[in-house]
Design an enzyme around this catalytic site. Structure first.
Site, mmCIF file in Angstrom:
data_model
loop_
_atom_site.group_PDB
_atom_site.id
_atom_site.type_symbol
_atom_site.label_atom_id
_atom_site.label_comp_id
_atom_site.label_asym_id
_atom_site.label_seq_id
_atom_site.Cartn_x
_atom_site.Cartn_y
_atom_site.Cartn_z
ATOM 1 N N GLU A 46 0.925 -1.305 0.018
ATOM 2 C CA GLU A 46 0.100 -0.105 0.145
ATOM 3 C C GLU A 46 0.845 1.145 -0.035
ATOM 4 O O GLU A 46 1.761 1.303 0.781
ATOM 5 C CB GLU A 46 -0.973 0.080 1.059
ATOM 6 C CG GLU A 46 -1.813 1.159 1.268
ATOM 7 C CD GLU A 46 -2.743 1.206 2.287
ATOM 8 O OE1 GLU A 46 -2.740 0.520 3.384
ATOM 9 O OE2 GLU A 46 -3.340 2.397 2.498
ATOM 10 N N ARG A 273 5.102 -12.666 9.751
ATOM 11 C CA ARG A 273 5.841 -11.608 9.246
ATOM 12 C C ARG A 273 7.395 -11.345 9.971
ATOM 13 O O ARG A 273 7.276 -12.021 11.099
ATOM 14 C CB ARG A 273 4.999 -10.052 9.612
ATOM 15 C CG ARG A 273 4.671 -10.036 10.950
ATOM 16 C CD ARG A 273 3.780 -9.061 11.261
ATOM 17 N NE ARG A 273 3.911 -7.814 10.840
ATOM 18 C CZ ARG A 273 3.246 -6.910 9.857
ATOM 19 N NH1 ARG A 273 2.417 -7.742 9.256
ATOM 20 N NH2 ARG A 273 3.605 -6.074 9.382
ATOM 21 N N LYS A 283 4.521 0.854 9.809
ATOM 22 C CA LYS A 283 4.422 2.262 8.728
ATOM 23 C C LYS A 283 4.088 3.248 9.699
ATOM 24 O O LYS A 283 4.240 4.304 9.768
ATOM 25 C CB LYS A 283 3.831 2.038 7.571
ATOM 26 C CG LYS A 283 4.716 1.312 6.645
ATOM 27 C CD LYS A 283 4.003 1.142 5.245
ATOM 28 C CE LYS A 283 3.099 0.294 5.007
ATOM 29 N NZ LYS A 283 2.753 -0.024 3.510
HETATM 30 P P1 ATP Z 1 2.919 -2.364 8.229
HETATM 31 O O1 ATP Z 1 2.158 -3.370 9.108
HETATM 32 O O2 ATP Z 1 4.285 -2.398 8.541
HETATM 33 O O3 ATP Z 1 2.302 -1.072 8.232
HETATM 34 P P2 ATP Z 1 1.504 -3.367 5.929
HETATM 35 O O4 ATP Z 1 1.640 -4.702 5.985
HETATM 36 O O5 ATP Z 1 0.379 -2.405 6.136
HETATM 37 O O6 ATP Z 1 2.770 -3.170 6.789
HETATM 38 P P3 ATP Z 1 1.557 -3.469 3.028
HETATM 39 O O7 ATP Z 1 2.195 -2.328 2.157
HETATM 40 O O8 ATP Z 1 0.498 -3.785 3.212
HETATM 41 O O9 ATP Z 1 2.089 -2.964 4.369
HETATM 42 O O10 ATP Z 1 2.550 -4.576 2.727
HETATM 43 C C1 ATP Z 1 2.849 -4.987 1.541
HETATM 44 C C2 ATP Z 1 3.190 -6.434 1.577
HETATM 45 O O11 ATP Z 1 4.352 -6.644 2.591
HETATM 46 C C3 ATP Z 1 2.174 -7.320 2.245
HETATM 47 O O12 ATP Z 1 1.939 -8.508 1.391
HETATM 48 C C4 ATP Z 1 2.775 -7.732 3.710
HETATM 49 O O13 ATP Z 1 2.200 -8.862 4.140
HETATM 50 C C5 ATP Z 1 4.085 -7.639 3.426
HETATM 51 N N1 ATP Z 1 4.806 -7.372 4.723
HETATM 52 C C6 ATP Z 1 4.494 -6.245 5.517
HETATM 53 N N2 ATP Z 1 5.193 -6.123 6.629
HETATM 54 C C7 ATP Z 1 6.045 -7.348 6.643
HETATM 55 C C8 ATP Z 1 6.817 -8.048 7.585
HETATM 56 N N3 ATP Z 1 6.875 -7.389 8.913
HETATM 57 N N4 ATP Z 1 7.393 -9.147 7.268
HETATM 58 C C9 ATP Z 1 6.929 -9.590 6.101
HETATM 59 N N5 ATP Z 1 6.121 -9.095 5.211
HETATM 60 C C10 ATP Z 1 5.678 -8.170 5.596
HETATM 61 MG MG MG Z 2 -1.410 -3.383 4.679
#
Ligand code: ATP
Ligand code: MG
Length: 572
Positions: A46, A273, A283
């Site tokens: 995102e 994760r 984020k």
């Molecule tokens: P955050 O929770 O840090 O705000 P998010 O999951 O909202 O991150 P996205 O932009 O939706 O961020 O993530 C893009 C991809 O990265 C998704 O498929 C998500 O599952 C993966 N991702 C995000 N954080 C991690 C992590 N700590 N380890 C592995 N994959 C991750």
């Molecule tokens: Mg997300």
């Protein structure tokens, strides 16, 4: 949460690994010729912030699996929420993925590319009586949803006629209603133990400009309604995401079963994760650190963002190796940040040219070295890579060494310089300390030594000493700003705070940045931003983009050895 030192030690070793569970699944699918043997994954960020090391793990996994199995990986921006998303983030994400060494070729997609199709599908569900417009507030809706152990309450608007729903949904789209006054909901099952199946919201009203579709829409699909269909539209075979989405999977499948006739379905798989000790990775929290000035920006070298790590001097190879070492888990765990630093050191050791830099200088005068004489020494660029050859290092009568390499009254185990003691100036001669001078405050001002001309390095001299010091010629040294970075948080689990009214920011390390001026070997005066060096005996450093024509700025990437434990003991 507990850290696991034994596990970290195991992960450092390069032993060959068996297949992870995703590789097993993919190999099985290939054997069964599922989807005609095609492997198509995707990385779906995102664009609401910069990518961090957790995303790097996901990128390496998705692009890596595609590479390994002769497949492809799409980049898809999940841009369903116009209020939080920005072009700046889109650009940074693309830069970071390329820098990590991956390529989506011509497969760049946006969830917003599918807004028309998603709307058509929503209409279909309305027409088939499977979705309805709810006029209740989000508070009432979530109240009625209840708790998993008891059925929720059906909305009184659930019984609206198809005609009325079509009319209202149309008018939602036209912009007749203010934000938050109505939503489109799927008729799921208000008694399902899975809360996501309890009449999930499909569309909400948001009069906001979207970074790509502008003002075309004032209703936007929810992520849960958009995600599975986006995967379907791209023909994704293995939709890999983190564990928190496991519980959403039945809903994604339910939407597709209601909308799609074909047999093909994207299949979702979940992995744990990545969590790192001494690091926050949400984020939202990283944005707070940036917005409120706790760091200097998304690419501050202390940030766990890919851009921060790049600026700090981490290499894509090191990050990819790290992702490989941590593997893919099915259960939540916390990886020791020391493992990341280890892989960074491991790679920089192979590629970083060695130089001398003195960070806390004190002057040594070699009294029997002729005034005005300059010797040009040829020292190895990198003993790990003999092909890189030699560099020129000037020696003259006055050199700088580190203050901590001299003691007025050293204990016997101190193998460095002290009155009457001998050490080797690395790559040069053995010197002997004859005397020293202090200022009124008792600080060592100058150290007087003699050198033995018979002991030049490489001359075959048999004379041995226990200590070898790095040094720079005083008149040739260049001054550079050195930014000594340390971990951003003092607590292994920064999200854990003792009092409820406090938050993760209480765990910020007040000593995470120290700026000093150091004396650097003159040969590097033309170094360019992102050039990487090993300052011998000190650590790995890289040139920062803040460097200007006349002044180099270095970032400390990582110390030569794990020093954190020592530091912690000191502060306790
Ligand atoms: P955050 O929770 O840090 O705000 P998010 O999951 O909202 O991150 P996205 O932009 O939706 O961020 O993530 C893009 C991809 O990265 C998704 O498929 C998500 O599952 C993966 N991702 C995000 N954080 C991690 C992590 N700590 N380890 C592995 N994959 C991750
Ligand atoms: Mg997300």
């Amino acid at each position: 949460m507990e850290s696991n030192e034994k596990k970290t030690e195991e992960l450092k070793s390069p032993e060959t690994k068996s297949l992870n569970f995703l590789e097993n699944i993919i190999e099985e699918d290939i054997r069964n010729n599922k989807n005609s043997g095609i492997i198509l994954t995707r990385f779906p960020p995102e664009p609401n912030g910069y990518l961090h090391i957790g995303h790097a793990k996901s990128i390496c996994l998705n692009f890596g699996l595609a590479q390994k199995y002769n497949g492809k990986c799409n980049l898809r921006f999940d841009d369903t929420n116009p209020t939080k998303e920005e072009e700046e983030y889109v650009n940074s994400i693309m830069e970071d993925i390329r820098w990590l060494g991956f390529d989506w070729e011509n497969r760049l997609y946006y969830a917003s590319d599918y807004f028309d199709q998603l709307y058509e599908w929503a209409l279909k569900m309305v027409k088939e009586g499977k979705a309805y417009v709810d006029d209740q507030s989000s508070e009432i809706i979530s109240e009625q949803r209840g708790v998993p152990t008891r059925p929720g309450i059906e909305s009184s608007y659930r019984k609206r006629t198809v005609t009325e729903n079509l009319d209202l949904f149309e008018r939602m789209k036209k912009g007749e209603f203010p934000d938050g006054t109505r939503v489109l909901r799927a008729k799921g099952d208000m008694s399902s133990p899975n809360m996501h199946m309890r009449d999930p919201v499909m569309y909400r009203i948001m009069h906001a400009t979207h970074h790509r579709t502008g003002n075309k829409w004032c209703i936007y699909p929810m992520y849960d309604y958009a995600h599975g269909q986006s995967d379907y539209l791209e023909g994704i075979t293995h939709s890999i995401c983190t564990l928190e989405f496991e519980i959403h999977r039945p809903l994604y499948e339910w939407f597709l079963d209601n909308l799609i006739e074909t047999e093909y379905r994207p299949r979702q798989y979940e992995f744990a994760r990545l969590n790192l000790s001494y690091t926050v990775m949400s984020k939202r929290k990283l944005l707070e650190l940036v917005k409120d000035g706790y760091v200097k920006g998304w690419d501050d070298p202390r940030m766990p963002t890919i851009s921060g790590m790049r600026r700090r001097g981490y290499t894509p190879e090191a990050i990819r190796n790290f992702a490989e070492k941590v593997g893919v888990a099915k259960r939540e765990n916390v990886i020791d940040v020391g493992l990341l630093e280890f892989t960074v050191r491991e790679h920089l050791n192979k590629i970083a040219p060695r130089i001398f830099a003195v960070l806390d200088p004190v002057k040594v005068i070699i009294t029997n070295y002729p005034e005005g004489k300059i010797e040009n020494l040829h020292l190895e660029v990198n003993p790990e890579d003999p092909e890189l050859g030699y560099r020129d290092v000037p020696l003259s009568r006055e050199v700088y060494i580190e203050k901590e390499d001299f003691m007025e009254d050293p204990p016997s185990k101190f193998f460095r310089l002290g009155p009457g003691r001998e050490v080797r100036l690395k790559g040069a001669y053995i010197i002997r300390c004859e005397s020293f001078k202090k200022d009124d405050a008792g600080n060592i001002q100058e150290i007087y030594c003699t050198y033995d001309p018979e002991t030049k390095s490489g001359s075959g001299s048999q004379k041995k000493v226990k200590g070898t010091l790095h040094w720079v010629s005083a008149k040739h040294a260049i001054d550079a700003e050195i930014r000594l970075y340390d971990r951003l948080f003092i607590n292994e689990f920064p999200d854990e705070v003792e009092q409820e009214e406090l938050d993760f920011k209480v765990n910020l390390n007040p000593g995470s940045l120290k700026v000093i001026t150091g004396k650097i070997e003159p040969g590097v005066k033309d170094a360019k931003p992102s050039d990487k060096f090993q300052f011998q005996r000190l650590g790995y450093f890289c040139v920062d983009s803040d460097s200007t024509e006349g002044k180099l700025v270095f970032n400390r990437t990582v110390t030569l050895k794990e020093t954190w434990t020592k530091l912690k003991d000191k502060t306790d």
